[in-house]
Structure formats: C-alpha cells, structure tokens
Design an enzyme around this catalytic site. Structure first.
Site, PDB file in Angstrom:
ATOM      1  N   GLU A   1       9.577   8.028 -16.960  1.00 34.82           N
ATOM      2  CA  GLU A   1       8.208   8.538 -17.150  1.00 34.82           C
ATOM      3  C   GLU A   1       7.696   8.192 -18.546  1.00 34.82           C
ATOM      4  O   GLU A   1       6.535   7.826 -18.723  1.00 34.82           O
ATOM      5  CB  GLU A   1       8.181  10.048 -16.935  1.00 34.82           C
ATOM      6  CG  GLU A   1       8.492  10.438 -15.497  1.00 34.82           C
ATOM      7  CD  GLU A   1       8.757  11.919 -15.374  1.00 34.82           C
ATOM      8  OE1 GLU A   1       7.836  12.645 -14.987  1.00 34.82           O
ATOM      9  OE2 GLU A   1       9.880  12.356 -15.690  1.00 34.82           O
TER      10      GLU A   1
ATOM     11  N   HIS B   1       0.838  -1.215   0.000  1.00 40.35           N
ATOM     12  CA  HIS B   1       0.000   0.000   0.000  1.00 40.35           C
ATOM     13  C   HIS B   1       0.869   1.260   0.000  1.00 40.35           C
ATOM     14  O   HIS B   1       0.452   2.299   0.500  1.00 40.35           O
ATOM     15  CB  HIS B   1      -0.943   0.040   1.213  1.00 40.35           C
ATOM     16  CG  HIS B   1      -1.708  -1.228   1.438  1.00 40.35           C
ATOM     17  ND1 HIS B   1      -2.995  -1.419   0.997  1.00 40.35           N
ATOM     18  CD2 HIS B   1      -1.351  -2.388   2.059  1.00 40.35           C
ATOM     19  CE1 HIS B   1      -3.406  -2.628   1.342  1.00 40.35           C
ATOM     20  NE2 HIS B   1      -2.420  -3.245   1.975  1.00 40.35           N
TER      21      HIS B   1
ATOM     22  N   LYS C   1      16.680  20.940 -11.260  1.00 40.32           N
ATOM     23  CA  LYS C   1      15.947  19.709 -11.561  1.00 40.32           C
ATOM     24  C   LYS C   1      16.792  18.654 -12.280  1.00 40.32           C
ATOM     25  O   LYS C   1      17.608  18.966 -13.140  1.00 40.32           O
ATOM     26  CB  LYS C   1      14.715  20.000 -12.428  1.00 40.32           C
ATOM     27  CG  LYS C   1      13.595  20.714 -11.721  1.00 40.32           C
ATOM     28  CD  LYS C   1      12.985  19.907 -10.578  1.00 40.32           C
ATOM     29  CE  LYS C   1      12.096  18.790 -11.066  1.00 40.32           C
ATOM     30  NZ  LYS C   1      10.881  19.303 -11.708  1.00 40.32           N
TER      31      LYS C   1
ATOM     32  N   SER D   1      15.440  20.685 -16.457  1.00 38.71           N
ATOM     33  CA  SER D   1      14.281  21.537 -16.675  1.00 38.71           C
ATOM     34  C   SER D   1      14.766  22.820 -17.334  1.00 38.71           C
ATOM     35  O   SER D   1      15.831  23.334 -16.995  1.00 38.71           O
ATOM     36  CB  SER D   1      13.615  21.840 -15.336  1.00 38.71           C
ATOM     37  OG  SER D   1      12.850  23.029 -15.429  1.00 38.71           O
TER      38      SER D   1
END
Ligand code: ARG
Length: 471
Positions: free
Chosen positions: A301, A167, A294, A288
């Site tokens: 992704e 979970h 970043k 970024s």
C-alpha cells in the site's frame, strides 16, 4: 563573509539567508563537488592559471577535504551557504589564501550542474543494482511457478495456472509464470529508460562559467574525461540552465513508481481473503492495533501511495522550469530536493518489494479453482472456428452456450451434448476437450503468449536483457 560580499555593505537578513541557503539539500553532493574541484584544479594548472606549486597545495588540500567528508568528520560552518562555499571555506582553512585561486574561471552555475550530473550518474548505478534484485525476485517466482522435476512438495509436473483478468473480471486462464513476468517487462523498460537517460546526464557543463564560457585555455574534453563524462556541453548558456536530465529522471522515477504501484495493487487484491491467491510472509506484513486477525499488506500500500508523491515531484519541477528564461536562475536551486527525494523513495522501496515478493506464498489450489469453464468460452468459439465456422458465427454459438448453461444452472463443461447440438449441429463429442485450462493455455503458443513454451522463451529473453552490461 560570503563569497560575494565585496559589493555589499550590509549582511544578508537572517530570514533571507535561511531561504537562500541550499546547504541542507546540496551537502549530499559533497564528494562530487570535491571531485569536480580536484579535476578543475588540474585543468587550470594545465591552462597556466595555477603554478605547479599552487597546484601542489590545492590538490592535496582537496584530498584532505574529501577524506573529511568520506569519514563523516567534515564540520560545516554557520556561514556555509551551499556545498560549494563550504568546500572552499574548508580548503582555505587548511591551505590558506592560495585556496582562493581554485574558483578562477569557474562559477557555481557550471559547478552545481556538474556536481548534480555526477551525483545522478551514481544514483543511476545504485538504481540499476536495486532493480536487479527486484527483477531476480520476479524471475525466481516465475521459475517456481513452472513445472519442476523431482518429488513433491517442491517437484510438480504441471505449471501453476490462474485466471487472467480484464476489467477485473475473470477472462482467460494463464500461467502464473506469465503473470509474474508481466510485471518484469515494465521494470525492464524502466531500467532501459534510466540507462538511456544516463547518456544525456553524462554531458559535462564545467567550463561554461557563469553563462558565457571560460576565458582561459581549459581543455574541456580532457577535463570531462577525467571526471568520467562521455561528452562536453556545446553551448554555455544552455549548459548552465539545462535541467532536462532532472525532469527526465523524475519521469523515470514516476514511471517506476507507477509500475510498482500497479504490481502492488494486484498483490493487495490477491492477498485478500476474497482472492486468496497469495499470502505474505510475516516479515513483510503488518498487524492491526485493534483487530487481532489482521495481516495487512502495508508495504504494498505504501508503494502504491508513493507513486502519487513521485508524480508530484515531477510536475513540481516541470512547473518550476516552465517559468524560466535562459541561463541560470536561482529557481534552479529547487531542482535537487525532488530528485533526491525520488531517489531515496525508490531505493527504500525496491528492496522491500523484492523481499516481499521473494517470500510470498503462492496458493496454487486457490488459483486453479478460480478458473471456471466459462473462462473457456473463447476457446469454445475457437473450437468451432477450427471446424470451419466463421468467427462471428462461432462467437454467437459460444455465447448461446453460455446463456443456455446459465439457464440450466450448469457449467459449460457440464452442459449435455444434446444441449450443445441443439445450439449448433457442428458441436461434437470432442467439445469437452475444450474445457481443460491447460489446453487453452498451450494453444497460445505464438511469441508473447501464455503457453509453456512461449513463457520459457520469454524467461530466457528477459534474463538475456537483464544481463546486458549497464554503463
Ligand atoms: N546553490 C546553487 C544551486 O543549487 C548553486 C548555484 C548558485 N549560483 C548563483 N549564481 N548564486 O543552484
């Protein structure tokens, strides 16, 4: 002039032509189409359809066409409707009207199914090697997370431990090697699934004609053998319409996509500052344009994103197949684009994931520090079980310990012996041994568990399976 212009008085409307042509997609099967034609020429010579002389013109002609494709010299003509007509048109240019004998007894319906299957068998071979590279990266990481003899920093007497989650909540301590391998088994099943599918792909439709079979004395078994097929189709009506293999292939691709997505999602989480378990190498992360600090896990992704697209390709083909009666219908022309796209996607993704995993930095300290003694509450209950307490009761006492520790704002391992004994008389001074994560890990020593020995056995087993010969 099309192959079928005989019964027509008008040429095909330009917009209809654009819709009808499959050349932009099926030219990827050029080599398979030529190979199928070379084998077909042999078969119809043996059947007495081609004279030796005709065969001696057609076969080298096809070899020449094949060379043009292999070297990128082949030039398509505006009237090439699909790869089959392009090959025949070029053969005619090279050897003259005798080329017109090649298509005897054959239809594009059995031809296209044959080409497609040959193409897919090759794709499965390529996927096998891409998988091997990815599996090796996972296995390398698993091995690196086990104890290593030798001086530090490489040498380490202890395996790397981390919290295991259910979970997405901290659950029980596990070995990092066990976690790496947990992503290796799904991929192993994917490889097995693909290679099992290869058996059903390796069935030759050629010699089914348009639908009813070939009217000449073609030895289909010998033909299949010469093309490397394991079997011949047994029903011509089925053979020209069967696209189960394409749907199964897309299912395999989707399942692979989902497994990669699951792994990617974990890496995205674990590379976040909140977890900080891994750091991606610069070579596999992106920045970024706005935020200088970043370091983004784009490749993971994208992998996660592509899984959705793969699922779409599968459902798209299934929907196409669902509406069809038997034998060949032109809808079936829509079968190749999704299969090609899925293949390209996987072949583009697998090596990137392998590279990114291989170069990832493991933050062993962060992982170790993320284990707190509450994650050993199950072990606390098991400790009581070993002292003869029934598990239900033990669970309750361990739960009570968690509650009392919470009230006293200490961890389970800092809770005093008096406090434990107030909870249950069976707690003794040896209770504190429970709070060693390695003890918890080592207790899970049955096959499939996270103990060092189990993980080493698991590693040996997956290596054995990986080395099993693929078709
Ligand atoms: N381009 C077609 C396909 O991909 C080849 C088969 C065409 N057959 C036909 N009867 N028009 O399905």
């Amino acid at each position: 002039m099309t192959l079928w212009s005989g019964r027509f008085t008008q040429t095909l409307d330009e917009t209809a032509w654009a819709l009808n042509t499959s050349l932009p997609v099926d030219q990827r099967m050029a080599i398979q189409d030529v190979d199928g034609s070379i084998a077909w020429a042999d078969a119809i010579r043996k059947a007495g359809i081609l004279s030796d002389e005709e065969h001696a013109s057609i076969s080298p002609g096809l070899d020449a066409v094949r060379k043009e494709f292999a070297s990128g010299q082949f030039v398509f003509a505006p009237a090439d409707e699909d790869i089959h007509t392009a090959v025949e048109r070029r053969l005619t240019e090279l050897i003259g009207p005798v080329a017109g004998k090649l298509h005897t007894g054959r239809s594009r319906n059995d031809q296209v199914a044959t080409d497609f299957r040959l193409w897919m068998l090759q794709a499965i071979r390529e996927l096998n090697s891409a998988f091997n590279v990815l599996q090796s990266a996972l296995i390398e990481q698993a091995e690196a997370a086990l104890p290593h003899p030798g001086p530090s920093p490489k040498g380490r007497g202890e395996p790397i431990v981390m919290p295991g989650y259910t979970h997405m909540q901290r659950a029980q301590p596990i070995l990092l090697a066990h976690w790496w391998l947990s992503h290796s088994w799904p991929l192993q099943r994917d490889v097995e699934r693909l290679n099992d599918l290869a058996k059903r792909v390796s069935v030759m439709p050629l010699g089914s004609g348009a639908l009813a079979g070939v009217p000449f004395d073609v030895d289909r078994v010998a033909l299949a053998e010469s093309l490397g097929f394991a079997e011949v189709s047994q029903n011509s009506l089925d053979a020209v319409s069967d696209r189960d293999f394409a749907a199964e292939y897309l299912f395999c691709a989707t399942m692979i996509g989902i497994h990669l997505s699951k792994l990617a999602e974990q890496i995205v989480l674990f590379t976040s500052a909140e977890f900080g378990f891994f750091e991606l190498s610069d070579a596999f992360s992106t920045g970024s344009s706005l935020m200088p600090q970043k370091k983004n896990p784009d490749v993971f992704e994208l992998t996660r994103g592509k899984a959705g697209m793969l699922l779409g390709l599968l459902t798209g083909l299934l929907a196409t197949l669902k509406g069809l009666p038997s034998t060949y219908d032109k809808d079936l022309q829509e079968d190749k684009a999704p299969v090609f796209q899925a293949t390209d996607t996987l072949l583009a993704t697998l090596p990137v994931i392998a590279g990114a995993l291989r170069s990832i930095t493991v933050k062993a300290e962060r992982m170790r520090n993320a284990i707190d003694s509450s994650m050993l509450a199950t072990d606390l209950a098991d400790y009581l079980v070993e002292k003869g307490v029934p598990f239900r009761k033990a669970h309750e006492l361990a739960g009570k310990s968690v509650r009392v520790a919470g009230e006293e704002k200490v961890s389970l391992e800092k809770l005093s012996l008096e406090a434990y004994q107030a909870i249950g008389g069976v707690f003794e001074a040896d209770v504190y041994q429970v709070f060693d994560p390695m003890r918890s890990i080592e207790k899970r020593n049955a096959v499939g568990g996270t103990s060092l020995q189990s993980v080493k056995m698991q590693l040996a087993e997956i290596k054995r399976l990986m080395s099993v010969e693929k078709p």
